[in-house]
Design an enzyme around this catalytic site. Structure first.
Site, mmCIF file in Angstrom:
data_model
loop_
_atom_site.group_PDB
_atom_site.id
_atom_site.type_symbol
_atom_site.label_atom_id
_atom_site.label_comp_id
_atom_site.label_asym_id
_atom_site.label_seq_id
_atom_site.Cartn_x
_atom_site.Cartn_y
_atom_site.Cartn_z
ATOM 1 N N GLU A 172 0.798 -1.241 0.000
ATOM 2 C CA GLU A 172 0.000 0.000 0.000
ATOM 3 C C GLU A 172 0.829 1.289 0.000
ATOM 4 O OE1 GLU A 172 -2.773 -0.501 3.246
ATOM 5 O OE2 GLU A 172 -3.691 -2.246 2.319
ATOM 6 N N GLU A 229 -5.844 -11.232 -1.026
ATOM 7 C CA GLU A 229 -6.619 -11.097 0.226
ATOM 8 C C GLU A 229 -8.116 -11.142 -0.061
ATOM 9 O OE1 GLU A 229 -5.301 -7.629 2.443
ATOM 10 O OE2 GLU A 229 -3.215 -7.989 1.928
HETATM 11 C C1 GLA Z 1 -4.561 -4.838 4.500
HETATM 12 C C2 GLA Z 1 -3.308 -5.653 4.805
HETATM 13 C C3 GLA Z 1 -3.663 -6.953 5.430
HETATM 14 C C4 GLA Z 1 -4.678 -6.819 6.528
HETATM 15 C C5 GLA Z 1 -5.876 -6.065 6.051
HETATM 16 C C6 GLA Z 1 -6.848 -5.871 7.174
HETATM 17 O O1 GLA Z 1 -5.224 -5.332 3.421
HETATM 18 O O2 GLA Z 1 -2.552 -5.894 3.661
HETATM 19 O O3 GLA Z 1 -2.487 -7.512 5.959
HETATM 20 O O4 GLA Z 1 -4.103 -6.172 7.635
HETATM 21 O O5 GLA Z 1 -5.444 -4.803 5.591
HETATM 22 O O6 GLA Z 1 -6.925 -6.958 8.018
#
Ligand code: GLA
Length: 357
Positions: free
Chosen positions: A165, A270
């Site tokens: 990010e 994710e």
């Molecule tokens: C972001 C991070 C993850 C996690 C999510 C929230 O996407 O990359 O590691 O912390 O936030 O749980």
């Protein structure tokens, strides 16, 4: 008489509005009911690794959790325990207990472990935030961290999220790393990781990478600049924290096409599909369960069309332990299995897409 008539109309209107609101929220619809037997374990249906974010504490203490993970997944990612805040206790001081446990668990069970994540502005330990030394000394501390962690696991971890990010849709995110390490910090950090393990595939991971074409454009332009100076970046982690039916499939196909054109490896890193992100769908109805099944199916089917796709990971597997209810402050049902580990229609949709059905 006229007054009574007026009151009657007002009551009717209020009642009508109430009914429509209850209907829109889902309170008048049948709640989701399902009894699904998956005919294959997720990992067995896929030609690529299927990963899951894991909670180390549960893995250590909960047999059912452990066996369920091994039944359906062949790659784990630490939900928390491999982030800088969890590992880097101070200069030269590292907490390895939990990260080591995860790496050992993966090794013992012959599954992969993806490293997540070396630098993330949301996970900087307080002592490093407060560090008052010079920028050069700060950089040295970050460099030591990256080299030490990647080096420690070089025989066991073959893919790492190096930076998480780092961009917004307007360019570089203003983080402590940008302020202290300077505008070229990504090149440096990837280089340190690469030198610590030249065989490791190094990823850049971010959200909005399917949903936001402007942000996608910014990331691609910056990654291309880095690649043109031979920065060792090998892949992109597309987080995939999606909302039910948003983005739509056409937008996903366009975004994927853009990522494919970059030519790097792609991980869906994710994945989850929130139903009630804004509090307007507070009931898990049958209709929502079915839409979620279809959406999971269709997005996974799209992902699998990418020649660059290396794996798909979900961000947890059971609704009772998703990060989303806490994050959005609303109940939610974003994952493939319910709190009793029973497969939801979502799991069926996901599996069918993996099976090519
Ligand atoms: C972001 C991070 C993850 C996690 C999510 C929230 O996407 O990359 O590691 O912390 O936030 O749980």
């Amino acid at each position: 008489m006229q007054k009574r008539f007026k009151t009657g109309i007002v009551c009717l209107l209020v009642g009508g509005i109430l009914l429509v609101t209850l209907w829109q929220l889902g309170y008048l619809d049948p709640p989701a009911q399902y009894d699904i037997q998956l005919d294959e374990n997720l990992k067995d249906a896929a030609g690529i690794p299927i990963g899951v974010a894991v909670d180390t504490y549960r893995l250590q203490n909960d047999n059912a959790y452990r066996s369920f993970i091994l039944q359906h997944f062949n790659c784990i990612v630490a939900e928390w325990q491999m982030k800088m805040k969890a590992i880097y206790l101070g200069p030269g001081e590292y907490e390895w207990t939990y990260a080591d446990y995860l790496v050992h668990f993966a090794y013992e069970n012959n599954i992969a472990i993806h490293g997540h994540t070396l630098l993330w502005h949301e996970s900087i330990p307080q002592w490093l935030k407060d560090y008052t030394g010079s920028d050069a000394e700060f950089a040295q501390l970050v460099e030591n961290y990256v080299r030490t962690v990647v080096g420690r696991y070089k025989d066991n971890i073959s893919t790492w999220d190096v930076v998480n990010e780092a961009f917004t849709n307007a360019g570089y995110r203003d983080t402590l790393f940008l302020q202290r390490l300077g505008p070229n910090y990504l090149a440096d950090v990837y280089q340190w990781a690469h030198e610590a393990d030249p065989d490791c595939q190094l990823y850049y991971n971010d959200y909005g990478t399917l949903e936001d074409p402007t942000k996608t454009g910014v990331i691609i332009a910056e990654i291309q600049k880095l690649l043109s100076t031979s920065a060792p970046i090998h892949g992109i982690g597309i987080q995939g924290h999606l909302h039910l039916n948003d983005p739509d499939l056409t937008s996903i196909a366009i975004a994927l096409g853009t990522w494919n054109a970059l030519g790097l490896n792609l991980r869906i890193s994710e994945l989850d599909v929130s139903i009630n992100w804004d509090g307007l769908r507070p009931v898990f109805t049958q209709a929502r369960a079915e839409s979620q099944r279809d959406y999971y199916h269709n997005v996974v089917e799209k992902f699998l069309t990418s020649p660059h796709l290396t794996s798909i990971s979900v961000w947890g597997f059971d609704d009772a332990h998703s990060w989303l209810p806490n994050h959005h402050h609303h109940p939610d049902w974003p994952l493939l299995f319910d709190g009793n580990y029973e497969p939801k229609p979502a799991a069926e949709g996901f599996l069918r897409a993996l099976q090519g059905l």
